[in-house]
Design an enzyme around this catalytic site. Structure first.
Site, PDB file in Angstrom:
ATOM      1  N   SER A   1      71.999 -11.553  -7.587  1.00  0.00           N
ATOM      2  CA  SER A   1      71.843 -11.886  -6.171  1.00  0.00           C
ATOM      3  C   SER A   1      71.975 -10.692  -5.231  1.00  0.00           C
ATOM      4  O   SER A   1      71.572 -10.780  -4.081  1.00  0.00           O
ATOM      5  CB  SER A   1      72.858 -12.955  -5.787  1.00  0.00           C
ATOM      6  OG  SER A   1      74.166 -12.444  -5.918  1.00  0.00           O
TER       7      SER A   1
ATOM      8  N   LYS B   1      72.838 -24.544  -5.066  1.00  0.00           N
ATOM      9  CA  LYS B   1      71.899 -23.588  -4.463  1.00  0.00           C
ATOM     10  C   LYS B   1      70.534 -24.268  -4.276  1.00  0.00           C
ATOM     11  O   LYS B   1      70.426 -25.164  -3.454  1.00  0.00           O
ATOM     12  CB  LYS B   1      71.865 -22.306  -5.290  1.00  0.00           C
ATOM     13  CG  LYS B   1      73.177 -21.531  -5.073  1.00  0.00           C
ATOM     14  CD  LYS B   1      73.293 -20.264  -5.880  1.00  0.00           C
ATOM     15  CE  LYS B   1      74.607 -19.568  -5.495  1.00  0.00           C
ATOM     16  NZ  LYS B   1      75.338 -19.016  -6.629  1.00  0.00           N
TER      17      LYS B   1
ATOM     18  N   HIS C   1      70.970 -18.591  -9.464  1.00  0.00           N
ATOM     19  CA  HIS C   1      69.958 -18.191  -8.470  1.00  0.00           C
ATOM     20  C   HIS C   1      68.533 -18.325  -9.014  1.00  0.00           C
ATOM     21  O   HIS C   1      67.599 -17.831  -8.394  1.00  0.00           O
ATOM     22  CB  HIS C   1      70.186 -16.745  -8.020  1.00  0.00           C
ATOM     23  CG  HIS C   1      71.288 -16.591  -7.020  1.00  0.00           C
ATOM     24  ND1 HIS C   1      71.128 -16.886  -5.678  1.00  0.00           N
ATOM     25  CD2 HIS C   1      72.572 -16.209  -7.164  1.00  0.00           C
ATOM     26  CE1 HIS C   1      72.262 -16.663  -5.040  1.00  0.00           C
ATOM     27  NE2 HIS C   1      73.166 -16.252  -5.921  1.00  0.00           N
TER      28      HIS C   1
HETATM   29  C1  PLP Z   1      76.768 -19.016  -6.990  1.00  0.00           C
HETATM   30  C2  PLP Z   1      76.972 -18.632  -8.376  1.00  0.00           C
HETATM   31  C3  PLP Z   1      77.946 -19.250  -9.170  1.00  0.00           C
HETATM   32  C4  PLP Z   1      78.902 -20.263  -8.609  1.00  0.00           C
HETATM   33  O1  PLP Z   1      78.260 -21.477  -8.389  1.00  0.00           O
HETATM   34  P1  PLP Z   1      79.060 -22.672  -7.685  1.00  0.00           P
HETATM   35  O2  PLP Z   1      78.436 -23.897  -8.225  1.00  0.00           O
HETATM   36  O3  PLP Z   1      78.881 -22.465  -6.220  1.00  0.00           O
HETATM   37  O4  PLP Z   1      80.487 -22.520  -8.098  1.00  0.00           O
HETATM   38  C5  PLP Z   1      78.045 -18.889 -10.490  1.00  0.00           C
HETATM   39  N1  PLP Z   1      77.231 -17.945 -11.019  1.00  0.00           N
HETATM   40  C6  PLP Z   1      76.298 -17.320 -10.290  1.00  0.00           C
HETATM   41  C7  PLP Z   1      75.408 -16.296 -10.931  1.00  0.00           C
HETATM   42  C8  PLP Z   1      76.137 -17.632  -8.943  1.00  0.00           C
HETATM   43  O5  PLP Z   1      75.218 -17.011  -8.215  1.00  0.00           O
END
Ligand code: PLP
Length: 405
Positions: free
Chosen positions: A192, A251, A220
């Site tokens: 990200s 997301k 992502h």
């Molecule tokens: C956002 C993210 C997480 C965490 O996800 P949540 O469901 O918000 O806890 C884990 N791994 C990656 C690569 C992320 O970008």
């Protein structure tokens, strides 16, 4: 303020509070202190911040589903049908038919045997390594993997190998030199900060050569990459070769909450027995589970949404680099880091963009290396052509004004 402190502070040792105070001062003087920005509207393409209308280019809302009417309706109905909360972990009395249905929908989507739900993907990552790996095993982790993977690995007793970001030679070297019962390679699908994509085709080749397994965190990438949104494995056409996928419902997939692991049924079964965030934390809210199923229904019926996201991504990336900006990452990645140079430039740039009504985040040292300050833009299928053009125009205006282009 004084009187307030008197009422709410205890009157003997303030040692911990003083330490916190000093740490905060340190963070502030390093320039890393984060201020939360407060939205006065639902999450969407057009939002209100500080009473100002802004176009939002910094959410993980890749499909524009966060305020989707269909999801809101299903969740509202689910709330009435299934109640507000579970008041239980899954294995005692916290599993409803909708939790099982959602797990089946996830497995079907990723073409895996079984899935296990968590309240977040952070939990999925926190629980998986300790549950699956022993000191006889080894885990190979990309240096830029997400914080939750780093923490999850810390909790397990396997040998730990960190390979340089996307560096297949380094990964191979480490696979070759490590003796272990199980070798597990773990990587983010999409990173990200830099908007780049893990070369899963090459990772699969190495896994075959050194008899390793692969875990990809697709947070992502699910609902983002691939013709039907199945993420990085679909993008590289290696879906069958990926043993385990962790991902989030927080997301692209509606932006609510919830995480999961999907893969072979024995792996998932063992996680249900041993994964601590699963065993010792509350179940996913019923109406969120219901909303999650609707997300999978929506994206199954709308391949064009992924095409639109991809077209908008390529359009935006081409226009921005055409203006003379240096951008990072893969041309198919809707995370677009736009490089600005020094720290002050990034701060000024962000403020100017805000005055143009474009909401983007700037990252500067110490979050990214010195001299590599940037703003990160995130494209969504919810952005219209007009939204994109307005943002591009603002980048042009401010880029010229600040002499970056
Ligand atoms: C956002 C993210 C997480 C965490 O996800 P949540 O469901 O918000 O806890 C884990 N791994 C990656 C690569 C992320 O970008």
């Amino acid at each position: 303020m004084k009187a307030f402190n008197k009422i709410f502070s205890k009157n003997y040792s303030n040692k911990l509070v003083n330490i916190c105070k000093n740490s905060i001062e340190d963070i502030k003087s390093s320039g890393a202190y984060k201020v939360e920005r407060v939205l006065q509207t639902p999450q969407s393409m057009e939002i209100l911040v500080n009473n100002k209308k802004m176009l939002n280019f910094c959410a993980n809302n890749y499909l524009g589903l966060s305020d989707d009417e269909r999801l809101i309706n299903v969740a509202e109905f689910g709330l009435k049908e299934w109640g507000y909360g579970m008041s239980s972990v899954r294995f005692i009395c916290g599993t409803q038919t909708i939790h099982k249905d959602l797990e089946r929908a996830i497995s079907r989507f990723h073409k895996k045997e079984d899935s296990i739900l968590y309240v977040s993907c952070f939990d999925a990552n926190a629980g998986i390594f300790e549950a699956l790996l022993t000191p006889e095993d080894a885990v190979f982790s990309d240096a830029l993997n997400h914080a939750s993977i780093i923490d999850g690995i810390r909790l397990c007793k396997a040998q730990k190998q960190r390979y340089n970001h996307l560096d297949m030679n380094d990964l191979e070297e480490k696979l070759k030199l490590t003796e272990a019962r199980v070798k597990l390679i773990v990587t983010d699908g999409v990173f990200s900060m830099d908007g780049d994509i893990a070369p899963l085709d090459k990772i699969v080749n190495l896994a075959k050569k050194y008899d390793a397994s692969i875990l990809v965190d697709e947070s992502h990438a699910t609902g983002v990459l691939g013709k039907t949104g199945r993420g990085t494995p679909e993008y590289f056409n290696v879906e069958k070769e990926i043993d385990i996928i962790n991902s989030t419902l927080g997301k692209a997939l509606g932006g609510g909450c919830g995480g999961y692991t999907t893969g072979n049924k024995e792996i998932v079964d063992l996680l249900r027995q041993k994964s601590r965030p699963y065993l010792f934390s509350n179940s996913l809210l019923p109406f969120v589970a219901k909303g999650g199923m609707e997300v999978f229904r929506i994206i199954r019926d709308s391949e064009d949404i992924f095409q639109k996201l991809n077209e908008s991504t390529r359009f935006f990336r081409a226009k921005i680099s055409g203006l003379g900006f240096k951008i990072l990452g893969n041309f198919d990645c809707p995370i677009v880091p736009i490089m600005l140079g020094d720290e002050k430039a990034a701060i000024d740039f962000g403020m100017e963009m805000e005055s143009e009504g474009i909401y983007v985040v700037g990252f500067s040292y110490p979050v990214v290396p010195k001299g590599q300050a940037r703003v990160r833009v995130q494209i969504s299928a919810g952005h219209t052509k007009e939204h994109l053009e307005k943002a591009i125009k603002a980048f042009e205006t401010i880029g010229k004004k600040t002499k970056i282009i």
